[in-house]
Motif scaffolding. Structure first.
Motif, PDB file in Angstrom:
ATOM      1  N   GLU A  93       0.835  -1.189   0.000  1.00 39.47           N
ATOM      2  CA  GLU A  93       0.000   0.000   0.000  1.00 39.47           C
ATOM      3  C   GLU A  93       0.878   1.250   0.000  1.00 39.47           C
ATOM      4  N   SER A  94       0.685   2.110  -0.968  1.00 35.22           N
ATOM      5  CA  SER A  94       1.523   3.306  -1.085  1.00 35.22           C
ATOM      6  C   SER A  94       0.957   4.420  -0.215  1.00 35.22           C
ATOM      7  N   PRO A  95       1.770   4.955   0.678  1.00 34.17           N
ATOM      8  CA  PRO A  95       1.290   6.051   1.531  1.00 34.17           C
ATOM      9  C   PRO A  95       1.208   7.354   0.747  1.00 34.17           C
ATOM     10  N   ARG A  96       0.401   8.265   1.249  1.00 32.46           N
ATOM     11  CA  ARG A  96       0.343   9.600   0.654  1.00 32.46           C
ATOM     12  C   ARG A  96       1.504  10.419   1.195  1.00 32.46           C
ATOM     13  N   ILE A  97       2.458  10.700   0.347  1.00 33.72           N
ATOM     14  CA  ILE A  97       3.656  11.433   0.767  1.00 33.72           C
ATOM     15  C   ILE A  97       3.405  12.935   0.623  1.00 33.72           C
ATOM     16  N   PRO A  98       3.508  13.698   1.694  1.00 28.06           N
ATOM     17  CA  PRO A  98       3.322  15.148   1.590  1.00 28.06           C
ATOM     18  C   PRO A  98       4.371  15.768   0.664  1.00 28.06           C
ATOM     19  N   VAL A  99       3.961  16.799  -0.034  1.00 28.02           N
ATOM     20  CA  VAL A  99       4.899  17.535  -0.894  1.00 28.02           C
ATOM     21  C   VAL A  99       5.653  18.537  -0.030  1.00 28.02           C
ATOM     22  N   ILE A 100       6.974  18.462  -0.063  1.00 30.64           N
ATOM     23  CA  ILE A 100       7.819  19.344   0.743  1.00 30.64           C
ATOM     24  C   ILE A 100       8.364  20.454  -0.153  1.00 30.64           C
ATOM     25  N   LYS A 101       8.023  21.690   0.185  1.00 33.44           N
ATOM     26  CA  LYS A 101       8.553  22.812  -0.580  1.00 33.44           C
ATOM     27  C   LYS A 101      10.050  22.954  -0.333  1.00 33.44           C
ATOM     28  N   GLU A 102      10.777  23.311  -1.371  1.00 30.62           N
ATOM     29  CA  GLU A 102      12.235  23.368  -1.282  1.00 30.62           C
ATOM     30  C   GLU A 102      12.713  24.302  -0.176  1.00 30.62           C
ATOM     31  N   GLU A 103      12.027  25.450  -0.038  1.00 32.81           N
ATOM     32  CA  GLU A 103      12.469  26.438   0.958  1.00 32.81           C
ATOM     33  C   GLU A 103      12.184  25.987   2.398  1.00 32.81           C
ATOM     34  N   LEU A 104      11.345  24.960   2.564  1.00 36.07           N
ATOM     35  CA  LEU A 104      11.020  24.467   3.899  1.00 36.07           C
ATOM     36  C   LEU A 104      11.708  23.139   4.223  1.00 36.07           C
ATOM     37  N   ALA A 105      12.423  22.586   3.245  1.00 41.54           N
ATOM     38  CA  ALA A 105      12.976  21.245   3.402  1.00 41.54           C
ATOM     39  C   ALA A 105      14.193  21.222   4.326  1.00 41.54           C
ATOM     40  N   VAL A 106      14.225  20.231   5.189  1.00 37.10           N
ATOM     41  CA  VAL A 106      15.425  19.999   5.996  1.00 37.10           C
ATOM     42  C   VAL A 106      16.550  19.629   5.039  1.00 37.10           C
ATOM     43  N   PRO A 107      17.735  20.257   5.154  1.00 38.58           N
ATOM     44  CA  PRO A 107      18.836  19.934   4.234  1.00 38.58           C
ATOM     45  C   PRO A 107      19.287  18.490   4.386  1.00 38.58           C
ATOM     46  N   ARG A 108      19.839  17.949   3.326  1.00 34.40           N
ATOM     47  CA  ARG A 108      20.368  16.592   3.321  1.00 34.40           C
ATOM     48  C   ARG A 108      21.862  16.634   3.001  1.00 34.40           C
ATOM     49  N   ILE A 109      22.608  15.734   3.634  1.00 35.08           N
ATOM     50  CA  ILE A 109      24.044  15.650   3.356  1.00 35.08           C
ATOM     51  C   ILE A 109      24.472  14.197   3.485  1.00 35.08           C
ATOM     52  N   LYS A 110      25.363  13.760   2.614  1.00 29.88           N
ATOM     53  CA  LYS A 110      25.792  12.357   2.604  1.00 29.88           C
ATOM     54  C   LYS A 110      27.119  12.198   3.336  1.00 29.88           C
ATOM     55  N   CYS A 111      27.090  11.418   4.385  1.00 34.68           N
ATOM     56  CA  CYS A 111      28.283  11.023   5.141  1.00 34.68           C
ATOM     57  C   CYS A 111      29.268  12.167   5.399  1.00 34.68           C
ATOM     58  N   PRO A 112      28.833  13.229   6.094  1.00 31.02           N
ATOM     59  CA  PRO A 112      29.775  14.315   6.393  1.00 31.02           C
ATOM     60  C   PRO A 112      30.859  13.836   7.366  1.00 31.02           C
ATOM     61  N   SER A 113      32.005  14.489   7.334  1.00 34.00           N
ATOM     62  CA  SER A 113      33.047  14.168   8.307  1.00 34.00           C
ATOM     63  C   SER A 113      32.578  14.611   9.693  1.00 34.00           C
ATOM     64  N   LEU A 114      33.207  14.075  10.726  1.00 38.57           N
ATOM     65  CA  LEU A 114      32.874  14.482  12.089  1.00 38.57           C
ATOM     66  C   LEU A 114      33.062  15.983  12.259  1.00 38.57           C
ATOM     67  N   GLU A 115      34.164  16.509  11.707  1.00 34.48           N
ATOM     68  CA  GLU A 115      34.451  17.936  11.837  1.00 34.48           C
ATOM     69  C   GLU A 115      33.396  18.776  11.130  1.00 34.48           C
ATOM     70  N   SER A 116      32.997  18.340   9.927  1.00 37.76           N
ATOM     71  CA  SER A 116      31.993  19.084   9.165  1.00 37.76           C
ATOM     72  C   SER A 116      30.646  19.073   9.888  1.00 37.76           C
TER      73      SER A 116
END
Length: 406
Positions: A157-180
């Motif tokens: 069953e496919s859930p209804r995924i809310p549309v997230i506006k770009e200006e409200l989106a939590v940023p994403r980052i892939k495997c940042p270093s500990l320092e970063s």
């Protein structure tokens, strides 16, 4: 089943004299005498009924002590008495030729000791329950095909995924270093979704978590369950169910019952080591002040529609998504006044506002509070900074793990 008692008795001291029963004077002498009587019966040829009677007396008396006031004020000595009562009851159930139902009752008794008691004799109840659980697995037939079909239907069953506006989106980052991570997110307390940091978890690859897997490793185990879609509802309550009962009632809705149940607790991974071995604390927790033993790990398992009302926690939080998806909205603690926290001490960390359907007349400032939001998918880890307000809604069957650290 004779081999079952031989396995359990091998964990106990060889004789009565070596079996420890030492308590402070907070425990009445009459209770200590009852404990000693049960200890004697453990090493003698008493009847099963006699063993059970004495064990139950210990459990009933100590249970009253555990429930006389606030849990944090319960003396540890009485929790130890309760655990010994559980141990003696397991002995009464398993000493002779236990039926399958008696083995299940012994599993529940161990779980009650693990949940309500205190560790005794090198946490012997935890070791015993593993032996009992192996016995249950051997005698349990394969799951009904209808269960598997229903579980697969839920997944499809496919859930209804809310549309997230770009200006409200939590940023994403892939495997940042500990320092970063420390510089850009931890120190300024900025929410972020970390990608690719839990791909090595067995829970996501070697044996992916699912209804079937949870049944296989924990189906007969008794756990606390929250009943109700959110903890601020008047009808919200807590109860004890086996994992199988929880799945049947609230995930598969086998009994046709209504309502929402949610398995949300921090003891699940201590109770069931197989699940704990499937996960790892994120490396970024090492940036905190404590060590790994200071990290509180919580399990969150439930159907779609379950809501955690807008609230804040006193520690840093990594929320890792393992199964299903969740919609999450976050507000800065700087905007607390616009979020209308409850006035009561009990719920002072929880907003009165229903986030996705706010009462604008009662809470006019709420609409002015800025926020960020996201949909958390399997493999995502959301960093929720300390005291940041967050609202969570499960979009489908969901299993998440949160790590609270300082």
């Amino acid at each position: 089943m004779a081999r079952l008692w031989s396995k359990i008795s091998a964990l106990l001291p060889h004789n009565e004299e070596q079996f420890p029963l030492q308590f402070s004077d907070k425990v009445e002498s009459s209770v200590v005498e009852m404990l000693k009587r049960s200890r004697l019966q453990l090493y003698s040829d008493s009847t099963s009924a006699s063993r059970m009677l004495n064990a139950q007396i210990i459990l009933d008396f100590s249970w009253e002590k555990l429930n006389m006031g606030t849990w944090r004020l319960v003396d540890k000595e009485w929790r130890r008495v309760y655990s010994y009562g559980c141990l003696f009851k397991v002995g009464a159930l398993c000493r002779e030729d236990p039926s399958a139902d008696e083995v299940l009752q012994a599993v529940r008794t161990c779980d009650m000791g693990l949940l309500m008691g205190a560790a005794i004799m090198d946490n012997v109840l935890q070791v015993i329950v593993q032996i009992l659980q192996d016995e249950v697995r051997k005698s349990t037939k394969e799951e009904d095909k209808n269960d598997l079909t229903e579980a697969k239907r839920i997944k499809m069953e496919s859930p209804r995924i809310p549309v997230i506006k770009e200006e409200l989106a939590v940023p994403r980052i892939k495997c940042p270093s500990l320092e970063s991570f420390n510089t850009n997110y931890l120190l300024p307390l900025k929410p972020v979704i970390l990608e690719g940091i839990i791909e090595h978890w067995p829970a996501l690859n070697q044996h992916p978590w699912s209804i079937e897997y949870l049944r296989s490793v924990a189906g007969c185990r008794t756990v606390p369950v929250e009943v109700g879609s959110r903890y601020t509802d008047e009808e919200w309550s807590q109860t004890l169910l086996t994992v199988n009962e929880f799945i049947d009632r609230y995930i598969l809705n086998k009994d046709g019952g209504k309502g929402v149940g949610y398995l949300a607790q921090h003891q699940l991974f201590d109770q069931i080591p197989e699940l704990k071995e499937d996960i790892r604390p994120p490396d970024y927790c090492c940036l905190g002040e404590g060590d790994e033993d200071d990290i509180t790990v919580n399990a969150w398992f439930g159907p779609g529609g379950t809501v955690s009302p807008l609230h804040q926690d006193p520690q840093q939080n990594f929320l890792a998504q393992v199964v299903g998806s969740k919609y999450i909205r976050l507000y800065s603690p700087e905007d607390t006044d616009k979020l209308y926290p409850h006035q009561s001490q009990l719920l002072h960390n929880t907003s009165q506002v229903e986030v996705e359907n706010p009462d604008t007349e009662r809470f006019p400032e709420f609409a002015k509070a800025p926020y960020v939001e996201c949909v958390l998918q399997p493999g995502d880890v959301l960093y929720i900074p300390v005291r940041h307000w967050h609202y969570v809604r499960s979009l489908e069957l969901s299993f998440s793990v949160s790590f609270w650290w300082s």
